[in-house]
Design a protein around this motif. Structure first.
Motif, PDB file in Angstrom:
ATOM      1  N   TYR A   1      26.510  41.393  49.784  1.00  0.00           N
ATOM      2  CA  TYR A   1      27.296  42.608  49.585  1.00  0.00           C
ATOM      3  C   TYR A   1      26.915  43.233  48.246  1.00  0.00           C
ATOM      4  O   TYR A   1      26.684  42.528  47.265  1.00  0.00           O
ATOM      5  N   GLU A   2      26.835  44.565  48.215  1.00  0.00           N
ATOM      6  CA  GLU A   2      26.274  45.237  47.042  1.00  0.00           C
ATOM      7  C   GLU A   2      27.155  45.148  45.804  1.00  0.00           C
ATOM      8  O   GLU A   2      26.655  45.301  44.685  1.00  0.00           O
ATOM      9  N   HIS A   3      28.442  44.915  45.949  1.00  0.00           N
ATOM     10  CA  HIS A   3      29.345  44.857  44.800  1.00  0.00           C
ATOM     11  C   HIS A   3      29.761  43.411  44.522  1.00  0.00           C
ATOM     12  O   HIS A   3      29.940  42.616  45.447  1.00  0.00           O
ATOM     13  N   HIS A   4      29.928  43.078  43.247  1.00  0.00           N
ATOM     14  CA  HIS A   4      30.446  41.782  42.849  1.00  0.00           C
ATOM     15  C   HIS A   4      31.967  41.849  42.750  1.00  0.00           C
ATOM     16  O   HIS A   4      32.551  42.892  42.471  1.00  0.00           O
ATOM     17  N   GLY A   5      32.603  40.708  42.984  1.00  0.00           N
ATOM     18  CA  GLY A   5      34.052  40.615  42.855  1.00  0.00           C
ATOM     19  C   GLY A   5      34.429  39.702  41.705  1.00  0.00           C
ATOM     20  O   GLY A   5      33.568  39.172  40.995  1.00  0.00           O
ATOM     21  N   ARG A   6      35.721  39.539  41.540  1.00  0.00           N
ATOM     22  CA  ARG A   6      36.201  38.641  40.482  1.00  0.00           C
ATOM     23  C   ARG A   6      37.270  37.715  41.059  1.00  0.00           C
ATOM     24  O   ARG A   6      38.046  38.094  41.938  1.00  0.00           O
TER      25      ARG A   6
ATOM     26  N   GLY B   1      42.739  18.424  51.562  1.00  0.00           N
ATOM     27  CA  GLY B   1      42.323  18.322  50.163  1.00  0.00           C
ATOM     28  C   GLY B   1      41.692  19.590  49.632  1.00  0.00           C
ATOM     29  O   GLY B   1      40.955  19.566  48.656  1.00  0.00           O
ATOM     30  N   MET B   2      41.999  20.721  50.267  1.00  0.00           N
ATOM     31  CA  MET B   2      41.411  21.998  49.876  1.00  0.00           C
ATOM     32  C   MET B   2      42.436  22.872  49.161  1.00  0.00           C
ATOM     33  O   MET B   2      43.636  22.739  49.356  1.00  0.00           O
ATOM     34  N   VAL B   3      41.933  23.762  48.323  1.00  0.00           N
ATOM     35  CA  VAL B   3      42.754  24.699  47.571  1.00  0.00           C
ATOM     36  C   VAL B   3      42.339  26.113  47.978  1.00  0.00           C
ATOM     37  O   VAL B   3      41.151  26.400  48.125  1.00  0.00           O
ATOM     38  N   THR B   4      43.321  26.979  48.183  1.00  0.00           N
ATOM     39  CA  THR B   4      43.042  28.368  48.559  1.00  0.00           C
ATOM     40  C   THR B   4      42.787  29.204  47.313  1.00  0.00           C
ATOM     41  O   THR B   4      43.559  29.159  46.362  1.00  0.00           O
ATOM     42  N   LEU B   5      41.693  29.953  47.342  1.00  0.00           N
ATOM     43  CA  LEU B   5      41.330  30.839  46.241  1.00  0.00           C
ATOM     44  C   LEU B   5      41.261  32.274  46.762  1.00  0.00           C
ATOM     45  O   LEU B   5      41.096  32.505  47.959  1.00  0.00           O
ATOM     46  N   ARG B   6      41.373  33.225  45.864  1.00  0.00           N
ATOM     47  CA  ARG B   6      41.308  34.640  46.244  1.00  0.00           C
ATOM     48  C   ARG B   6      40.428  35.389  45.254  1.00  0.00           C
ATOM     49  O   ARG B   6      40.543  35.215  44.042  1.00  0.00           O
ATOM     50  N   ALA B   7      39.545  36.225  45.801  1.00  0.00           N
ATOM     51  CA  ALA B   7      38.688  37.096  44.996  1.00  0.00           C
ATOM     52  C   ALA B   7      38.943  38.534  45.408  1.00  0.00           C
ATOM     53  O   ALA B   7      39.322  38.812  46.545  1.00  0.00           O
ATOM     54  N   GLU B   8      38.737  39.442  44.469  1.00  0.00           N
ATOM     55  CA  GLU B   8      38.939  40.867  44.721  1.00  0.00           C
ATOM     56  C   GLU B   8      37.610  41.588  44.610  1.00  0.00           C
ATOM     57  O   GLU B   8      36.870  41.400  43.637  1.00  0.00           O
ATOM     58  N   PHE B   9      37.303  42.425  45.627  1.00  0.00           N
ATOM     59  CA  PHE B   9      36.050  43.160  45.664  1.00  0.00           C
ATOM     60  C   PHE B   9      36.321  44.655  45.801  1.00  0.00           C
ATOM     61  O   PHE B   9      37.225  45.054  46.545  1.00  0.00           O
ATOM     62  N   PRO B  10      35.548  45.494  45.121  1.00  0.00           N
ATOM     63  CA  PRO B  10      35.634  46.933  45.390  1.00  0.00           C
ATOM     64  C   PRO B  10      35.083  47.228  46.778  1.00  0.00           C
ATOM     65  O   PRO B  10      34.116  46.588  47.224  1.00  0.00           O
ATOM     66  N   ASN B  11      35.675  48.190  47.459  1.00  0.00           N
ATOM     67  CA  ASN B  11      35.274  48.520  48.827  1.00  0.00           C
ATOM     68  C   ASN B  11      35.290  50.035  49.013  1.00  0.00           C
ATOM     69  O   ASN B  11      36.008  50.561  49.876  1.00  0.00           O
ATOM     70  N   PRO B  12      34.496  50.760  48.206  1.00  0.00           N
ATOM     71  CA  PRO B  12      34.580  52.224  48.241  1.00  0.00           C
ATOM     72  C   PRO B  12      34.142  52.832  49.563  1.00  0.00           C
ATOM     73  O   PRO B  12      34.643  53.886  49.955  1.00  0.00           O
ATOM     74  N   LYS B  13      33.200  52.200  50.267  1.00  0.00           N
ATOM     75  CA  LYS B  13      32.710  52.739  51.533  1.00  0.00           C
ATOM     76  C   LYS B  13      33.472  52.207  52.740  1.00  0.00           C
ATOM     77  O   LYS B  13      33.210  52.640  53.865  1.00  0.00           O
ATOM     78  N   GLY B  14      34.378  51.266  52.514  1.00  0.00           N
ATOM     79  CA  GLY B  14      35.124  50.701  53.631  1.00  0.00           C
ATOM     80  C   GLY B  14      34.301  49.794  54.527  1.00  0.00           C
ATOM     81  O   GLY B  14      34.642  49.603  55.700  1.00  0.00           O
ATOM     82  N   ASP B  15      33.220  49.218  53.976  1.00  0.00           N
ATOM     83  CA  ASP B  15      32.376  48.334  54.782  1.00  0.00           C
ATOM     84  C   ASP B  15      33.068  47.012  55.105  1.00  0.00           C
ATOM     85  O   ASP B  15      32.812  46.409  56.149  1.00  0.00           O
TER      86      ASP B  15
ATOM     87  N   ARG C   1      37.674  34.665  54.794  1.00  0.00           N
ATOM     88  CA  ARG C   1      37.843  35.916  55.533  1.00  0.00           C
ATOM     89  C   ARG C   1      38.380  37.010  54.622  1.00  0.00           C
ATOM     90  O   ARG C   1      39.064  36.751  53.638  1.00  0.00           O
ATOM     91  N   ILE C   2      38.045  38.242  54.998  1.00  0.00           N
ATOM     92  CA  ILE C   2      38.492  39.430  54.274  1.00  0.00           C
ATOM     93  C   ILE C   2      39.962  39.694  54.630  1.00  0.00           C
ATOM     94  O   ILE C   2      40.382  39.534  55.771  1.00  0.00           O
ATOM     95  N   ASP C   3      40.727  40.120  53.617  1.00  0.00           N
ATOM     96  CA  ASP C   3      42.136  40.428  53.813  1.00  0.00           C
ATOM     97  C   ASP C   3      42.480  41.695  53.041  1.00  0.00           C
ATOM     98  O   ASP C   3      41.977  41.915  51.934  1.00  0.00           O
ATOM     99  N   ALA C   4      43.326  42.539  53.630  1.00  0.00           N
ATOM    100  CA  ALA C   4      43.716  43.792  52.979  1.00  0.00           C
ATOM    101  C   ALA C   4      44.601  43.509  51.781  1.00  0.00           C
ATOM    102  O   ALA C   4      45.374  42.548  51.762  1.00  0.00           O
TER     103      ALA C   4
ATOM    104  N   ASP D   1      40.676  49.397  49.601  1.00  0.00           N
ATOM    105  CA  ASP D   1      39.888  49.514  48.370  1.00  0.00           C
ATOM    106  C   ASP D   1      40.821  49.451  47.159  1.00  0.00           C
ATOM    107  O   ASP D   1      41.588  50.405  46.921  1.00  0.00           O
ATOM    108  N   PRO D   2      40.771  48.343  46.402  1.00  0.00           N
ATOM    109  CA  PRO D   2      39.924  47.169  46.600  1.00  0.00           C
ATOM    110  C   PRO D   2      40.413  46.329  47.778  1.00  0.00           C
ATOM    111  O   PRO D   2      41.404  46.673  48.421  1.00  0.00           O
ATOM    112  N   ILE D   3      39.708  45.224  48.022  1.00  0.00           N
ATOM    113  CA  ILE D   3      40.059  44.363  49.139  1.00  0.00           C
ATOM    114  C   ILE D   3      39.961  42.910  48.697  1.00  0.00           C
ATOM    115  O   ILE D   3      39.231  42.578  47.752  1.00  0.00           O
ATOM    116  N   TYR D   4      40.717  42.039  49.357  1.00  0.00           N
ATOM    117  CA  TYR D   4      40.744  40.619  49.005  1.00  0.00           C
ATOM    118  C   TYR D   4      39.803  39.819  49.907  1.00  0.00           C
ATOM    119  O   TYR D   4      39.544  40.183  51.056  1.00  0.00           O
ATOM    120  N   PHE D   5      39.314  38.712  49.338  1.00  0.00           N
ATOM    121  CA  PHE D   5      38.579  37.713  50.115  1.00  0.00           C
ATOM    122  C   PHE D   5      39.225  36.365  49.837  1.00  0.00           C
ATOM    123  O   PHE D   5      39.208  35.880  48.708  1.00  0.00           O
TER     124      PHE D   5
END
Length: 378
Positions: free
Chosen positions: A241-246, A259-273, A54-57, A205-209
């Motif tokens: 989504y049009e932008h790649h994250g890291r 047995g799961m590990v939580t990961l976080r990625a950051e994405f640009p969100n210039p349009k607020g989509d 899920r997306i997170d601010a 912007d940016p936003i977390y996943f």
């Protein structure tokens, strides 16, 4: 007179066809089946995993009343972008202004008292030098200076607090971001006994996943050295989504129940989509395999125990059934772990007509899109 022998009618009927007829000829041999083939090749493939999350601010700030008072007005548009320092609410400043003026008066009084005690102490020191006053009176004067100085510091602190409270009557945005709806309206008493929630600002912007991955896949990810790679995002409707994250980080511990590990990625969100709480899937690069055999999925027949089969055309133009073991699916292809070395002729069309071991008429495979674009095919 000899007796007459009577044969059963069924025996006579069976004997009749054999009289005066030749032996039937063997059926003609079936012609070789026509098949189309594609050479088996090797290539470099990228292994990916689609992981839900899920997306997170990036930042969330709750705007709260820091002083008690009646809310006079709201100065922002709900759902709009605000900048840090923008005025959002105005609390009635009159009582706070009065408290500030009172603190100012107390400070002036304490300052004057401190100055007077200092002057008195100076005169007592001069009189002590000529034995005009007792030593006790001089000591009392020195103590009075210390008390007056302390009262001046307290009055100054009270004035500073009153000025801060007066400033808190103007509620400003602590961060830049998108502000939601106002929780309170004009005329409400806020900040009485607790810091009343007034609105929420989220930096988008940016936003977390945030998503989860098995610990085994995480180990493979780190071994592949792709933990800093780009991450793609697939939205709920399946679109990319049009932008790649890291990829940013992983939790240091594994959930013992899953047995799961939580990961976080950051994405640009210039349009607020991308909005907080939105469900999506992250496509993460797990590994890059070089020089591996791949075959189209349509040419593979899945079997049991992880095995599959393909139909090949051997050097003598005979159909050959080959058992293979497949690994990951890459688009419309399977990665082959064993059974093929590359260079074999893989049957793409005509599998149902060709029998293993039987001769075939092989032709190069032409993809359907190339057939439709070829004028000769019409």
């Amino acid at each position: 007179m000899r007796p007459i022998l009577f044969l059963p009618l069924s025996v006579i009927w069976l004997c009749l066809p054999s009289c005066g007829k030749k032996t039937a000829a063997a059926p003609p041999a079936m012609p070789p089946a026509h098949v189309s083939f594609l050479p088996v090749t090797k290539e470099t493939v990228t292994i990916t995993r689609d992981l839900p999350g899920r997306i997170d601010a990036v930042r969330v700030a709750e705007v709260r009343a820091r002083v008690a008072g009646i809310l006079l007005k709201k100065t922002f548009e709900e759902g709009a972008e605000v900048k840090a320092g923008d005025v959002l609410f105005q609390i009635d400043p009159a009582p706070l202004q009065a408290a500030r003026d009172s603190a100012q008066a107390n400070y002036v009084r304490a300052e004057a008292n401190a100055k007077q005690t200092q002057n008195d102490d100076k005169r007592f020191r001069e009189l002590v030098a000529v034995n005009a006053v007792s030593r006790k009176e001089a000591d009392d004067s020195e103590s009075a200076v210390a008390v007056a100085s302390a009262e001046l510091l307290a009055a100054k602190a009270a004035l500073t607090t009153a000025e801060l409270n007066l400033g808190y009557a103007t509620v400003t945005a602590p961060i830049s971001g998108r502000i939601g709806k106002a929780v309170v309206t004009e005329g409400a008493l806020v900040g009485q006994g607790s810091a009343t929630l007034m609105a929420v600002i989220q930096q988008l912007d940016p936003i977390y996943f945030d998503f989860t991955q098995s610990s085994a896949d995480l180990v493979a990810l780190k071994k592949a050295g792709t933990d800093e790679s780009k991450v793609s995002l697939l939205l709920e409707d399946g679109s990319a989504y049009e932008h790649h994250g890291r990829l940013l980080f992983s939790e240091v511990s594994v959930d013992q129940t899953t047995g799961m590990v939580t990961l976080r990625a950051e994405f640009p969100n210039p349009k607020g989509d991308l909005l907080p709480g939105l469900f999506a899937r992250a496509r993460v690069v797990q590994a890059v395999k070089e020089n591996v055999v791949t075959v189209p999925q349509r040419a593979v027949t899945r079997a049991t125990a992880g095995m599959s089969s393909v139909l090949l055309v051997d050097d003598k133009d005979h159909a050959e059934l080959r058992m293979i073991r497949t690994a990951e699916a890459i688009g419309d292809k399977w990665v082959v772990e064993s059974g093929l070395e590359g260079g074999e002729r893989l049957v793409m069309e005509g599998q149902l007509k060709a029998r293993p071991g039987a001769p075939v008429v092989p032709e190069p495979y032409v993809p359907p899109q190339e057939k439709s674009s070829d004028p000769k095919a019409h």
